[in-house]
Design a protein around this motif. Structure first.
Motif, PDB file in Angstrom:
ATOM      1  N   LYS A   1      38.755   4.868  31.110  1.00 32.89           N
ATOM      2  CA  LYS A   1      38.787   5.880  32.174  1.00 32.89           C
ATOM      3  C   LYS A   1      37.374   6.317  32.542  1.00 32.89           C
ATOM      4  N   LYS A   2      36.519   6.505  31.541  1.00 36.64           N
ATOM      5  CA  LYS A   2      35.137   6.898  31.801  1.00 36.64           C
ATOM      6  C   LYS A   2      34.380   5.814  32.546  1.00 36.64           C
ATOM      7  N   ARG A   3      34.751   4.569  32.282  1.00 35.05           N
ATOM      8  CA  ARG A   3      34.095   3.455  32.966  1.00 35.05           C
ATOM      9  C   ARG A   3      34.646   3.225  34.372  1.00 35.05           C
ATOM     10  N   GLY A   4      35.763   3.889  34.674  1.00 38.78           N
ATOM     11  CA  GLY A   4      36.385   3.693  35.982  1.00 38.78           C
ATOM     12  C   GLY A   4      37.036   2.329  36.110  1.00 38.78           C
ATOM     13  N   SER A   5      37.648   1.852  35.038  1.00 39.52           N
ATOM     14  CA  SER A   5      38.267   0.528  35.036  1.00 39.52           C
ATOM     15  C   SER A   5      39.381   0.440  36.069  1.00 39.52           C
ATOM     16  N   SER A   6      39.410  -0.657  36.797  1.00 34.79           N
ATOM     17  CA  SER A   6      40.450  -0.881  37.809  1.00 34.79           C
ATOM     18  C   SER A   6      41.770  -1.296  37.175  1.00 34.79           C
ATOM     19  N   ASN A   7      41.749  -1.600  35.869  1.00 35.44           N
ATOM     20  CA  ASN A   7      42.957  -2.066  35.182  1.00 35.44           C
ATOM     21  C   ASN A   7      43.580  -0.985  34.307  1.00 35.44           C
ATOM     22  N   ILE A   8      43.232   0.264  34.574  1.00 40.77           N
ATOM     23  CA  ILE A   8      43.704   1.356  33.717  1.00 40.77           C
ATOM     24  C   ILE A   8      45.226   1.468  33.723  1.00 40.77           C
ATOM     25  N   ASN A   9      45.885   1.114  34.847  1.00 38.24           N
ATOM     26  CA  ASN A   9      47.348   1.196  34.925  1.00 38.24           C
ATOM     27  C   ASN A   9      48.020   0.262  33.924  1.00 38.24           C
ATOM     28  N   VAL A  10      47.392  -0.879  33.677  1.00 38.66           N
ATOM     29  CA  VAL A  10      47.945  -1.836  32.712  1.00 38.66           C
ATOM     30  C   VAL A  10      47.983  -1.217  31.324  1.00 38.66           C
ATOM     31  N   TYR A  11      46.901  -0.546  30.952  1.00 37.98           N
ATOM     32  CA  TYR A  11      46.827   0.085  29.637  1.00 37.98           C
ATOM     33  C   TYR A  11      47.811   1.245  29.524  1.00 37.98           C
ATOM     34  N   MET A  12      47.945   2.010  30.615  1.00 32.80           N
ATOM     35  CA  MET A  12      48.841   3.165  30.595  1.00 32.80           C
ATOM     36  C   MET A  12      50.297   2.738  30.446  1.00 32.80           C
ATOM     37  N   VAL A  13      50.670   1.630  31.067  1.00 32.02           N
ATOM     38  CA  VAL A  13      52.041   1.114  30.944  1.00 32.02           C
ATOM     39  C   VAL A  13      52.343   0.764  29.491  1.00 32.02           C
ATOM     40  N   VAL A  14      51.399   0.102  28.829  1.00 35.62           N
ATOM     41  CA  VAL A  14      51.569  -0.256  27.417  1.00 35.62           C
ATOM     42  C   VAL A  14      51.731   1.000  26.566  1.00 35.62           C
ATOM     43  N   LEU A  15      50.919   2.019  26.835  1.00 36.63           N
ATOM     44  CA  LEU A  15      50.977   3.270  26.065  1.00 36.63           C
ATOM     45  C   LEU A  15      52.298   4.000  26.279  1.00 36.63           C
ATOM     46  N   TYR A  16      52.716   4.166  27.527  1.00 40.97           N
ATOM     47  CA  TYR A  16      53.936   4.921  27.818  1.00 40.97           C
ATOM     48  C   TYR A  16      55.186   4.220  27.295  1.00 40.97           C
ATOM     49  N   LYS A  17      55.162   2.888  27.252  1.00 46.25           N
ATOM     50  CA  LYS A  17      56.333   2.157  26.765  1.00 46.25           C
ATOM     51  C   LYS A  17      56.553   2.378  25.271  1.00 46.25           C
ATOM     52  N   LYS A  18      55.504   2.705  24.553  1.00 46.70           N
ATOM     53  CA  LYS A  18      55.655   2.987  23.130  1.00 46.70           C
ATOM     54  C   LYS A  18      56.557   4.197  22.912  1.00 46.70           C
ATOM     55  N   TYR A  19      56.571   5.115  23.871  1.00 49.35           N
ATOM     56  CA  TYR A  19      57.398   6.316  23.769  1.00 49.35           C
ATOM     57  C   TYR A  19      58.731   6.169  24.496  1.00 49.35           C
ATOM     58  N   SER A  20      58.762   5.419  25.583  1.00 48.54           N
ATOM     59  CA  SER A  20      59.986   5.321  26.396  1.00 48.54           C
ATOM     60  C   SER A  20      61.049   4.441  25.754  1.00 48.54           C
ATOM     61  N   ILE A  21      60.640   3.374  25.070  1.00 49.60           N
ATOM     62  CA  ILE A  21      61.608   2.452  24.470  1.00 49.60           C
ATOM     63  C   ILE A  21      62.463   3.133  23.395  1.00 49.60           C
ATOM     64  N   PRO A  22      61.873   3.931  22.463  1.00 41.46           N
ATOM     65  CA  PRO A  22      62.737   4.632  21.492  1.00 41.46           C
ATOM     66  C   PRO A  22      63.720   5.595  22.142  1.00 41.46           C
ATOM     67  N   VAL A  23      63.315   6.264  23.232  1.00 43.43           N
ATOM     68  CA  VAL A  23      64.216   7.199  23.915  1.00 43.43           C
ATOM     69  C   VAL A  23      65.409   6.462  24.512  1.00 43.43           C
ATOM     70  N   SER A  24      65.172   5.223  24.938  1.00 44.52           N
ATOM     71  CA  SER A  24      66.260   4.442  25.529  1.00 44.52           C
ATOM     72  C   SER A  24      67.387   4.182  24.531  1.00 44.52           C
TER      73      SER A  24
END
Length: 361
Positions: A262-285
């Motif tokens: 995020k500090k570097r302004g990476s254009s691929n930040i959405n890819v990383y965020m999807v991986v992070l959020y799925k760690k929490y969303s899959i157990p809820v499913s």
């Protein structure tokens, strides 16, 4: 906990475990049939193959966890309904909400298990799985991740840029390396090397066929060496492909990696965020799919278990379809990653409430 709770909970957990043990070998057999020629061609050691399929089993079951869970609940709940056990339970004065309690307890156990697996175990398995796949199946058996899609060009600071053609995660070696250092929007110097290797003990890099061109006002200064050690202001992870590195980091390292990007302004930040959020969303499913499965299969049907399983398969694959579509949408567009990852849970959560109300009636 009453006898009926223990009975249903035991059925819930054992059926889920049996479902995993049934489908995991099927996945392995299909994977072997697709890759056997490449394995023979590259003369892959048996030990590496066994380690790969151990990692593959973890990776595969985590990927299709919603389907396995849903089908297992559909299976044993339909059997309870066909044996009129559910009718007997509800006729004894137990409400449908009370009947649902052991299922929720089972979903809680599995959710905690999947959550911890996603935080610590799955990333390591994903690393081993991808190491093998890129080294032996996509590469030539010697260098991992070589090919047209492996070019990595990164901005590591405001005035530093790196490029590698490919990266071997096993030997920690990058190929066709270049490093550019700017000063006030002007190139100060550029370093190139045929390959660069990370040294874990000394915490530095060794460059081979080293060339450094320092830009001067009138002429350039060129420095060459067959081998040269140096320290750089970038991490080993900066040399690896985007999705690959995100999948292989545990929770703590992934959070640190995302903050750095995020500090570097990476254009691929959405890819990383999807991986992070799925760690929490899959157990809820697990909770959502359990409620849907119980609501669908708790009624005794004329078509028997076959009809309930057909409905279950359709719902499970719909969930996975939504999950993949919106995950890809977030990675490839400006669609919010948080909404994309949680959208399937929101939609199927509403469906679960609707089906639960009908089941109570």
């Amino acid at each position: 906990m009453k006898i009926i709770d223990k009975y249903i909970l035991r059925k819930y957990l054992t059926t889920f475990a049996v479902m995993l043990m049934l489908f995991a070998p099927i996945g392995i057999v299909i994977d072997v049939s697709e890759k056997i020629n490449k394995m023979i061609e590259n003369k892959i050691p048996l030990v590496d193959i066994l380690i790969y399929y151990f990692n593959f089993t973890i990776y595969f079951t985590n990927l299709l966890f919603p389907i396995f869970l849903f089908l297992s609940v559909i299976w044993f709940t339909s059997k309870l309904a066909n044996d009129t056990e559910i009718i007997a339970i509800l006729s004894s004065g137990i409400s449908f909400t009370r009947f649902l309690r052991p299922f929720i307890i089972g979903a809680s156990i599995i959710s905690v298990f999947i959550l911890l697996m996603g935080f610590f175990v799955v990333p390591k398995a994903s690393e081993g799985f991808n190491n093998f796949r890129y080294t032996y199946l996509r590469g030539d058996g010697k260098q991992a991740m070589r090919g047209d899609n492996t070019d990595v060009y990164r901005q590591v600071s405001n005035d530093e840029y790196i490029y590698v053609n490919s990266f071997d995660v096993v030997s920690k070696t990058a190929y066709n390396f270049s490093y550019e250092k700017f000063k006030k929007d002007k190139l100060e110097y550029k370093i190139t090397a045929s390959r660069i290797q990370w040294n874990p003990k000394t915490k530095n890099y060794t460059m081979y066929d080293y060339v450094k061109r320092t830009v001067g006002e009138l002429d350039d200064k060129i420095e060459k060496a067959d081998k040269k050690d140096a320290k750089f202001n970038f991490d080993l992870e900066d040399l690896t492909p985007v999705v690959y590195i995100a999948e292989t980091l545990n929770l703590g390292k992934l959070n640190q990696f995302i903050e750095k990007e995020k500090k570097r302004g990476s254009s691929n930040i959405n890819v990383y965020m999807v991986v992070l959020y799925k760690k929490y969303s899959i157990p809820v499913s697990a909770f959502i799919l359990t409620i849907i499965a119980v609501a669908v299969s708790s009624m005794k049907r004329r078509g028997g278990m076959g009809l309930s399983l057909a409905i279950g398969i359709a719902v499970a694959f719909s969930f996975v379809f939504f999950d993949k579509i919106f995950g890809t949408l977030a990675e490839k567009s400006s669609f919010p990653p948080l909404l994309a990852v949680w959208f399937p849970n929101i939609v199927f959560g509403i469906l679960a409430i609707f089906l639960l109300r009908n089941a109570k009636r």
